[in-house]
Write a protein that holds these residues in place. Structure first.
Motif, PDB file in Angstrom:
ATOM      1  N   ALA A 127      32.691  78.040  58.802  1.00  0.00           N
ATOM      2  CA  ALA A 127      33.855  78.922  58.867  1.00  0.00           C
ATOM      3  C   ALA A 127      33.438  80.375  59.094  1.00  0.00           C
ATOM      4  O   ALA A 127      32.394  80.819  58.610  1.00  0.00           O
ATOM      5  N   GLU A 128      34.276  81.090  59.824  1.00  0.00           N
ATOM      6  CA  GLU A 128      34.008  82.485  60.165  1.00  0.00           C
ATOM      7  C   GLU A 128      33.778  83.350  58.923  1.00  0.00           C
ATOM      8  O   GLU A 128      32.949  84.263  58.938  1.00  0.00           O
ATOM      9  N   ASP A 129      34.480  83.065  57.832  1.00  0.00           N
ATOM     10  CA  ASP A 129      34.331  83.879  56.622  1.00  0.00           C
ATOM     11  C   ASP A 129      33.018  83.623  55.887  1.00  0.00           C
ATOM     12  O   ASP A 129      32.701  84.303  54.919  1.00  0.00           O
ATOM     13  N   ARG A 130      32.225  82.652  56.352  1.00  0.00           N
ATOM     14  CA  ARG A 130      30.904  82.365  55.778  1.00  0.00           C
ATOM     15  C   ARG A 130      29.783  82.958  56.618  1.00  0.00           C
ATOM     16  O   ARG A 130      28.613  82.709  56.345  1.00  0.00           O
ATOM     17  N   VAL A 131      30.127  83.743  57.638  1.00  0.00           N
ATOM     18  CA  VAL A 131      29.134  84.291  58.572  1.00  0.00           C
ATOM     19  C   VAL A 131      29.208  85.811  58.536  1.00  0.00           C
ATOM     20  O   VAL A 131      30.277  86.395  58.663  1.00  0.00           O
ATOM     21  N   ARG A 132      28.060  86.458  58.375  1.00  0.00           N
ATOM     22  CA  ARG A 132      27.969  87.921  58.358  1.00  0.00           C
ATOM     23  C   ARG A 132      27.114  88.375  59.537  1.00  0.00           C
ATOM     24  O   ARG A 132      25.904  88.249  59.516  1.00  0.00           O
ATOM     25  N   LEU A 133      27.793  88.889  60.565  1.00  0.00           N
ATOM     26  CA  LEU A 133      27.095  89.401  61.740  1.00  0.00           C
ATOM     27  C   LEU A 133      26.904  90.906  61.576  1.00  0.00           C
ATOM     28  O   LEU A 133      27.753  91.588  61.011  1.00  0.00           O
ATOM     29  N   LEU A 134      25.801  91.421  62.080  1.00  0.00           N
ATOM     30  CA  LEU A 134      25.542  92.858  61.984  1.00  0.00           C
ATOM     31  C   LEU A 134      26.490  93.624  62.903  1.00  0.00           C
ATOM     32  O   LEU A 134      26.687  93.247  64.058  1.00  0.00           O
ATOM     33  N   PRO A 135      27.087  94.702  62.414  1.00  0.00           N
ATOM     34  CA  PRO A 135      28.116  95.444  63.155  1.00  0.00           C
ATOM     35  C   PRO A 135      27.533  96.485  64.109  1.00  0.00           C
ATOM     36  O   PRO A 135      27.677  97.686  63.902  1.00  0.00           O
ATOM     37  N   VAL A 136      26.921  96.024  65.174  1.00  0.00           N
ATOM     38  CA  VAL A 136      26.286  96.968  66.098  1.00  0.00           C
ATOM     39  C   VAL A 136      27.285  97.695  66.993  1.00  0.00           C
ATOM     40  O   VAL A 136      26.913  98.645  67.675  1.00  0.00           O
ATOM     41  N   GLU A 137      28.542  97.285  66.954  1.00  0.00           N
ATOM     42  CA  GLU A 137      29.545  97.949  67.780  1.00  0.00           C
ATOM     43  C   GLU A 137      29.648  99.439  67.443  1.00  0.00           C
ATOM     44  O   GLU A 137      29.929 100.259  68.302  1.00  0.00           O
ATOM     45  N   ALA A 138      29.419  99.801  66.181  1.00  0.00           N
ATOM     46  CA  ALA A 138      29.490 101.204  65.766  1.00  0.00           C
ATOM     47  C   ALA A 138      28.457 102.042  66.520  1.00  0.00           C
ATOM     48  O   ALA A 138      28.709 103.201  66.854  1.00  0.00           O
ATOM     49  N   ALA A 139      27.301 101.465  66.806  1.00  0.00           N
ATOM     50  CA  ALA A 139      26.274 102.193  67.545  1.00  0.00           C
ATOM     51  C   ALA A 139      26.669 102.363  69.012  1.00  0.00           C
ATOM     52  O   ALA A 139      26.329 103.359  69.648  1.00  0.00           O
ATOM     53  N   LEU A 140      27.421 101.409  69.534  1.00  0.00           N
ATOM     54  CA  LEU A 140      27.826 101.462  70.935  1.00  0.00           C
ATOM     55  C   LEU A 140      28.921 102.490  71.183  1.00  0.00           C
ATOM     56  O   LEU A 140      28.963 103.112  72.234  1.00  0.00           O
ATOM     57  N   ASP A 141      29.814 102.668  70.215  1.00  0.00           N
ATOM     58  CA  ASP A 141      30.927 103.594  70.439  1.00  0.00           C
ATOM     59  C   ASP A 141      30.692 104.978  69.845  1.00  0.00           C
ATOM     60  O   ASP A 141      31.592 105.798  69.788  1.00  0.00           O
ATOM     61  N   GLY A 142      29.462 105.250  69.399  1.00  0.00           N
ATOM     62  CA  GLY A 142      29.115 106.576  68.913  1.00  0.00           C
ATOM     63  C   GLY A 142      29.525 106.847  67.482  1.00  0.00           C
ATOM     64  O   GLY A 142      29.387 107.963  66.994  1.00  0.00           O
ATOM     65  N   LYS A 143      30.014 105.855  66.754  1.00  0.00           N
ATOM     66  CA  LYS A 143      30.465 106.057  65.382  1.00  0.00           C
ATOM     67  C   LYS A 143      29.395 105.704  64.350  1.00  0.00           C
ATOM     68  O   LYS A 143      29.650 105.762  63.158  1.00  0.00           O
ATOM     69  N   TRP A 144      28.225 105.347  64.799  1.00  0.00           N
ATOM     70  CA  TRP A 144      27.153 104.924  63.891  1.00  0.00           C
ATOM     71  C   TRP A 144      26.859 105.988  62.837  1.00  0.00           C
ATOM     72  O   TRP A 144      26.801 105.694  61.650  1.00  0.00           O
ATOM     73  N   LEU A 145      26.697 107.228  63.265  1.00  0.00           N
ATOM     74  CA  LEU A 145      26.381 108.286  62.321  1.00  0.00           C
ATOM     75  C   LEU A 145      27.564 108.615  61.425  1.00  0.00           C
ATOM     76  O   LEU A 145      27.389 108.971  60.263  1.00  0.00           O
ATOM     77  N   GLU A 146      28.780 108.487  61.940  1.00  0.00           N
ATOM     78  CA  GLU A 146      29.967 108.754  61.132  1.00  0.00           C
ATOM     79  C   GLU A 146      30.140 107.698  60.042  1.00  0.00           C
ATOM     80  O   GLU A 146      30.482 108.008  58.913  1.00  0.00           O
ATOM     81  N   GLN A 147      29.903 106.435  60.371  1.00  0.00           N
ATOM     82  CA  GLN A 147      30.156 105.346  59.441  1.00  0.00           C
ATOM     83  C   GLN A 147      28.970 105.081  58.517  1.00  0.00           C
ATOM     84  O   GLN A 147      29.140 104.552  57.438  1.00  0.00           O
ATOM     85  N   GLY A 148      27.780 105.413  58.945  1.00  0.00           N
ATOM     86  CA  GLY A 148      26.598 105.049  58.176  1.00  0.00           C
ATOM     87  C   GLY A 148      26.226 103.611  58.466  1.00  0.00           C
ATOM     88  O   GLY A 148      26.909 102.902  59.171  1.00  0.00           O
ATOM     89  N   ALA A 149      25.132 103.179  57.885  1.00  0.00           N
ATOM     90  CA  ALA A 149      24.649 101.814  58.119  1.00  0.00           C
ATOM     91  C   ALA A 149      25.681 100.799  57.669  1.00  0.00           C
ATOM     92  O   ALA A 149      26.288 100.939  56.615  1.00  0.00           O
TER      93      ALA A 149
END
Length: 127
Positions: free
Chosen positions: A101-123
């Protein structure tokens, strides 16, 4: 540590060892998490785990995959759906075939790095 010969070579041996450890933890009533690396090297291990699940119900390597939390330990910063994305391999070769099930899977949120929000959101999107 046990060393044993397993039919099917290295990938099969890895799958048998992983499945056995997961099953043992489940039998002890533990919450089971599995953190996995990506890339092409692990694909045959994922495929072997899926084959074990299909071929070994009730065996000592049988895992209740619905009770396993799956996570990534690394990811490439590329768009969702890109063939180089480790998540694609994980989902296509392990998660989907095992019906996890999707709720049992934790994928790394690399989208934040792609849209320039990585530094705003933090790791991991945590401020």
């Amino acid at each position: 540590m046990r060393v044993q010969r397993v039919e099917g070579g290295f990938h099969q041996a890895c799958a048998v060892a992983l499945a056995g450890a997961l099953r043992e933890a489940q039998q002890r009533g533990r919450e089971v998490s599995l953190a996995l690396s990506g890339g092409s090297t692990v694909r045959p291990v994922f495929d072997a785990l899926v084959a074990l699940a299909a071929d070994s119900p009730g065996a000592e390597v049988s895992v209740d995959w619905g009770r396993v939390l799956i996570g990534q330990v690394d990811e490439r910063v590329v768009p969702v759906g890109h063939p180089d994305r480790n998540a694609a391999t994980l989902v296509e070769h392990l998660v989907a075939p095992l019906g996890i099930a999707e709720d049992r899977v934790r994928l790394l949120p690399v989208e934040a790095a792609l849209d320039g929000k990585w530094l705003e959101q933090g790791a991991f999107g945590v401020a």
